[in-house]
Design an enzyme around this catalytic site. Structure first.
Site, mmCIF file in Angstrom:
data_model
loop_
_atom_site.group_PDB
_atom_site.id
_atom_site.type_symbol
_atom_site.label_atom_id
_atom_site.label_comp_id
_atom_site.label_asym_id
_atom_site.label_seq_id
_atom_site.Cartn_x
_atom_site.Cartn_y
_atom_site.Cartn_z
ATOM 1 N N GLY A 44 31.997 37.600 42.377
ATOM 2 C CA GLY A 44 32.274 38.935 42.898
ATOM 3 C C GLY A 44 31.635 39.172 44.246
ATOM 4 N N ALA A 45 31.613 38.143 45.087
ATOM 5 C CA ALA A 45 30.845 38.199 46.329
ATOM 6 C C ALA A 45 31.672 38.601 47.546
ATOM 7 C CB ALA A 45 30.182 36.848 46.587
ATOM 8 N N SER A 46 32.895 39.063 47.338
ATOM 9 C CA SER A 46 33.730 39.422 48.483
ATOM 10 C C SER A 46 33.446 40.822 49.020
ATOM 11 C CB SER A 46 35.219 39.307 48.115
ATOM 12 O OG SER A 46 35.543 40.168 47.049
ATOM 13 N N GLY A 73 27.569 42.009 45.518
ATOM 14 C CA GLY A 73 27.636 40.551 45.614
ATOM 15 C C GLY A 73 27.544 40.070 47.051
ATOM 16 N N LYS A 77 38.166 36.679 43.900
ATOM 17 C CA LYS A 77 39.622 36.521 43.950
ATOM 18 C C LYS A 77 40.216 36.876 45.303
ATOM 19 C CE LYS A 77 40.800 39.240 40.608
ATOM 20 N NZ LYS A 77 41.734 39.939 39.693
ATOM 21 N N ASP A 89 39.373 33.171 39.949
ATOM 22 C CA ASP A 89 39.395 34.220 38.932
ATOM 23 C C ASP A 89 38.511 33.714 37.806
ATOM 24 O OD1 ASP A 89 39.926 35.938 36.807
ATOM 25 O OD2 ASP A 89 42.079 36.073 37.236
ATOM 26 N N TYR A 109 33.636 49.923 28.017
ATOM 27 C CA TYR A 109 32.855 49.496 29.185
ATOM 28 C C TYR A 109 31.427 49.170 28.785
ATOM 29 C CZ TYR A 109 30.512 49.565 33.725
ATOM 30 O OH TYR A 109 29.756 49.227 34.827
#
Length: 277
Positions: free
Chosen positions: A13-15, A19, A38, A70, A164
């Site tokens: 999740g580093a985009s 992250g 992704k 993904d 969640y």
């Protein structure tokens, strides 16, 4: 150890958001960063791609590897871990940051959203941890850090959004179990969670209940992660850190610079008791 120079981090999740902030903080030390997410092309409503963050990492002094993955695809994760180790000579740190959110009660949670949260949050944490383990076992001072809350069975954290909460606590319980499982191997496994709401794209999921000026910047979580990841793995495992506390243990108590609007009242994040002191 006070630097991540030469260390290799596999960050999911580093985009964007937290992250990306963790990646850039490590890059300033000269770390190698696998940017695992992704998003390859710009999204109309969300900032950041794996390539834009890779460019930022390089400009900050780090070495980047952009990997379009993904994390629901276990084979793709395994290939990404192997590619990271091949490129940089191993993996020292895994940051399980990727997460899906849907804040709704049971009748208003579509099953596809339930599946997404469980697949990304809990299953993704397990899959990525498993994939990185062969290299973490050979690393000097290996860490797994998962962005999830301290486990707490108070029903108030479950009632408003059962699905969640289960998915996020699933991440934390993975860390709890793996910390014990991997203790003798010297692999630190911890979690990290912010005390206040952080100004990221996920803020939109709160439906306007929290304004940006009530938030802190992702940098506070990135600095807290850095403080944890530079600690001796064998003496720091099985803990559920709050960002403020991790920074305080590192001697950092002046936090005003992290506020989006210094001096404004801050909103407490989910799963954290308000500070009434």
């Amino acid at each position: 150890m006070t630097s991540l120079a030469g260390k290799t981090l596999f960050i999911t999740g580093a985009s964007r958001g937290i992250g990306a902030a963790i990646a850039l903080r490590a890059a300033r030390d000269g770390a190698n960063i696998a940017i695992v997410a992704k998003t390859q092309t710009p999204h109309p409503n969300l900032p950041g791609t794996i390539h834009s963050v890779a460019a930022e990492v390089e400009r900050a002094g780090g070495h980047a590897l952009a990997l379009a993955v993904d994390i629901r695809d276990a084979e793709a994760v395994a290939q990404a871990a192997a590619k990271t180790a091949e490129t940089f000579g191993g993996i020292d740190i895994l940051v399980n940051n990727a997460s899906a959110i849907w804040l709704a009660d049971t009748p208003n949670t579509p099953i596809k959203r339930l599946d997404l949260m469980f697949d990304v949050n809990m299953r993704g944490t397990f899959v990525c941890s498993q994939a990185c383990l062969p290299w973490l076992r050979r690393a000097d001072n290996p860490h797994i850090l998962t962005l999830s809350p301290p486990p707490d069975l108070n029903p108030k954290w479950f009632g408003p959004h059962v699905a969640y909460t289960l998915s996020k606590y699933g991440m934390s319980l993975c860390a709890l179990g793996m910390a014990e499982e991997l203790r003798d191997a010297g692999i630190a496994v911890n979690t990290l969670w912010p005390r206040t709401v952080i100004a990221t794209a996920a803020l939109a999921m709160l439906g306007g209940a929290v304004r940006p000026e009530q938030c802190r910047k992702p940098a506070i979580v990135a600095d807290a992660a850095h403080a944890i990841l530079t600690r001796a793995a064998r003496t720091c495992t099985g803990r559920h850190f709050i960002d403020e506390d991790a920074l305080a243990e590192a001697g950092i108590t002046a936090l005003d610079a992290y506020a989006v609007q210094p001096g404004a009242a801050l909103a407490t994040d989910l799963f954290v008791e308000p500070d009434n002191g």
